[in-house]
Design an enzyme around this catalytic site. Structure first.
Site, PDB file in Angstrom:
ATOM      1  N   GLU A 282      -1.351 -21.636  -2.737  1.00 19.86           N
ATOM      2  CA  GLU A 282      -0.113 -22.264  -2.260  1.00 19.86           C
ATOM      3  C   GLU A 282       1.113 -21.580  -2.855  1.00 19.86           C
ATOM      4  O   GLU A 282       2.183 -21.566  -2.254  1.00 19.86           O
ATOM      5  CB  GLU A 282      -0.088 -23.768  -2.604  1.00 19.86           C
ATOM      6  CG  GLU A 282      -0.234 -24.627  -1.369  1.00 19.86           C
ATOM      7  CD  GLU A 282      -0.002 -26.114  -1.571  1.00 19.86           C
ATOM      8  OE1 GLU A 282       0.445 -26.552  -2.642  1.00 19.86           O
ATOM      9  OE2 GLU A 282      -0.268 -26.855  -0.620  1.00 19.86           O
ATOM     10  N   HIS A 303     -26.856 -17.206  -6.133  1.00 15.01           N
ATOM     11  CA  HIS A 303     -27.811 -17.362  -5.024  1.00 15.01           C
ATOM     12  C   HIS A 303     -27.081 -17.746  -3.742  1.00 15.01           C
ATOM     13  O   HIS A 303     -27.645 -18.365  -2.853  1.00 15.01           O
ATOM     14  CB  HIS A 303     -28.847 -18.430  -5.393  1.00 15.01           C
ATOM     15  CG  HIS A 303     -29.629 -18.056  -6.614  1.00 15.01           C
ATOM     16  ND1 HIS A 303     -30.877 -17.474  -6.564  1.00 15.01           N
ATOM     17  CD2 HIS A 303     -29.292 -18.123  -7.933  1.00 15.01           C
ATOM     18  CE1 HIS A 303     -31.295 -17.231  -7.797  1.00 15.01           C
ATOM     19  NE2 HIS A 303     -30.354 -17.608  -8.647  1.00 15.01           N
ATOM     20  N   LYS A 415       1.840 -30.263   9.277  1.00 15.76           N
ATOM     21  CA  LYS A 415       2.170 -31.664   8.980  1.00 15.76           C
ATOM     22  C   LYS A 415       3.078 -32.242  10.060  1.00 15.76           C
ATOM     23  O   LYS A 415       2.879 -33.374  10.516  1.00 15.76           O
ATOM     24  CB  LYS A 415       2.900 -31.759   7.627  1.00 15.76           C
ATOM     25  CG  LYS A 415       2.054 -31.428   6.417  1.00 15.76           C
ATOM     26  CD  LYS A 415       2.872 -31.709   5.153  1.00 15.76           C
ATOM     27  CE  LYS A 415       2.308 -31.021   3.942  1.00 15.76           C
ATOM     28  NZ  LYS A 415       3.188 -31.107   2.775  1.00 15.76           N
TER      29      LYS A 415
END
Ligand code: PA5
Length: 447
Positions: A282, A303, A415
């Protein structure tokens, strides 16, 4: 205080143009002094800390009197608390835990929220609503739902079970707190979510979990105080580990290393990877710049994603987190088959160290520039130092690459569109864009 170490041996410093980065040190030290003096970098100078510690002391009996804390928050208002919880309060994830319990509602997930609403004993639950702006929809919508249940369950005294962590003057939560007499702790001015772990945002849940949060603060202060000094010199800045790390990162980005692995070989610190990822992404993902943070945890991710780290595109650098003093744990018994003979009598501590060493060497052998962050201890104090280091590194890296590491403008569009979709007032342009978008012919396939 035990000291953490950065091991630069495999960092490729000699192959990167670090010098070009350090040349900005004069301007950066002057700017840092100025911004600290103007109160723009409170994560570093922590001017609010004495008052906050005093307030937390005063709240301790009240807060710890609850069995459950339900923390409602998102992004920087939640990730620090989770990192601390997983690292220093692992008991909650282990068998037969008898409380206290911290629950973090950082999503819009009907199933999770329903389970909180149905199963939490509300009278024994403190709801900590954490939002700097006081208006984040994911957090506030959860608040509305829980508030209704609390009112139904507890009647007039429902507000005793809420505590807000929010701006001291502005925002919906502040208005609610004033109107409904709800306890609050402040998020200081200029302290954005991802830099706020050492404010009430992180320290309130830490106190609830009975963590040694004062050591966390002391560790961070130890690393940050030379930077917060009004007499910060260019020389001191150049020697500071956060600036060195920033120069290394900026030089890597310059060379096209656009991914940064945060590989934790302290398994219980895995969520510091999520916290760091938000801080880094951010703050730095702007104007086509930055490097994509990739949190990983050893040995689990050996893994999983490690194959890509080792043999995928050669665009990755790595910050490798270790601690030599992890507990030894149980020894592997002697009566095991011969083909596993090499682990007979070895303990779990030896296993994780060997796996960490193997992975680090393999990354290095596969041309991944790497620094090792060696924690002196699996302790709050070491974690405080790490967080202080990484926050300062993020600011300096942002300044070196010429972006503003404090804001996050690009996330606003999504948003606004979501609000438009939900029918919020205004947002004419977004509503028109939405309509057009939804009218596009979809190219779809069943599977
Ligand atoms: O780091 C940030 O600034 C953001 O991720 C915020 O923490 C997040 O958007 C939540 O904001 P608020 O604390 O205002 O609810």
């Amino acid at each position: 205080m035990a000291t953490n170490i950065i091991d630069w041996t495999d960092s490729w410093q000699d192959k990167l143009d670090i010098k070009a980065q350090t040349e900005s040190a004069d301007a950066i030290s002057a700017r840092f002094c100025e911004e600290v003096a103007e109160g723009k970098l409170p994560f570093c100078s922590m001017p609010y800390m004495a008052e906050l510690l005093h307030d937390l002391d005063g709240l301790e009996n009240y807060v710890q009197g609850f069995d459950h804390m339900l923390l409602l928050g998102i992004g920087g208002s939640a990730l620090g608390a989770r990192a601390l919880q997983k690292a220093f309060f692992p008991a909650q994830d282990q068998p037969c835990h008898k409380g206290p319990w911290l629950w973090i509602g950082d999503n819009v997930c009907a199933k999770t929220l329903d389970s909180y609403l149905e199963k939490l004993p509300l009278e024994k639950t403190l709801v900590a609503v954490v939002s700097k702006s006081g208006g984040t929809i994911e957090t506030i919508s959860q608040y509305f739902l829980i508030r209704k249940r609390m009112q139904e369950k507890l009647g007039e005294k429902w507000n005793n079970n809420f505590l807000f962590v929010t701006d001291k003057e502005n925002g919906f939560l502040r208005e609610q707190a004033n109107e409904l007499s709800i306890r609050t702790l402040e998020v200081p001015d200029n302290l954005g979510g991802r830099y706020s772990i050492l404010s009430a945002v992180g320290l309130l849940p830490a106190m609830f979990m009975k963590m040694d949060y004062r050591s966390l603060v002391e560790g961070a202060a130890e690393i940050l105080s030379p930077l917060a000094s009004p007499n910060l010199t260019t020389e001191a800045l150049i020697e500071h580990p956060s600036y060195k790390l920033a120069c290394w990162n900026a030089a890597l980005m310059e060379k096209g290393y656009n991914e940064l692995i945060f590989f934790s070989y302290i398994p219980q610190w895995a969520c510091f990877g999520q916290w760091f990822a938000q801080l880094w992404a951010e703050s730095l993902g702007k104007e086509g710049k930055g490097s994509q943070p990739i949190p990983a945890v050893g040995a689990t991710d050996q893994h999983s994603v490690n194959q890509m780290f080792l043999d995928g595109p050669r665009n990755k650098a790595c910050m490798f987190l270790t601690c030599d003093s992890l507990p030894d744990g149980e020894e592997i018994p002697q009566n095991i088959p011969d083909n596993f003979g090499y682990i007979k009598g070895k303990n779990f501590g030896e296993l994780i160290h060997a796996e960490g060493l193997g992975t680090k060497m393999a990354l290095s052998a596969n041309s991944v520039p790497l620094i090792e962050l060696k924690m002196a201890a699996d302790s709050e104090e070491s974690a405080g130092r790490l967080m202080g280091l990484l926050m300062a590194t993020t600011i300096f890296t942002g300044w070196l690459i010429g972006i503003n590491p404090i804001d996050q403008p690009a996330v606003e569009l999504g948003k606004r569109l979501a609000k438009a979709r939900l029918g919020a007032d205004g947002l004419k342009e977004e509503k028109a864009d939405l309509e057009a978008f939804l009218c596009n012919t979809r190219v779809e396939q069943k599977f």
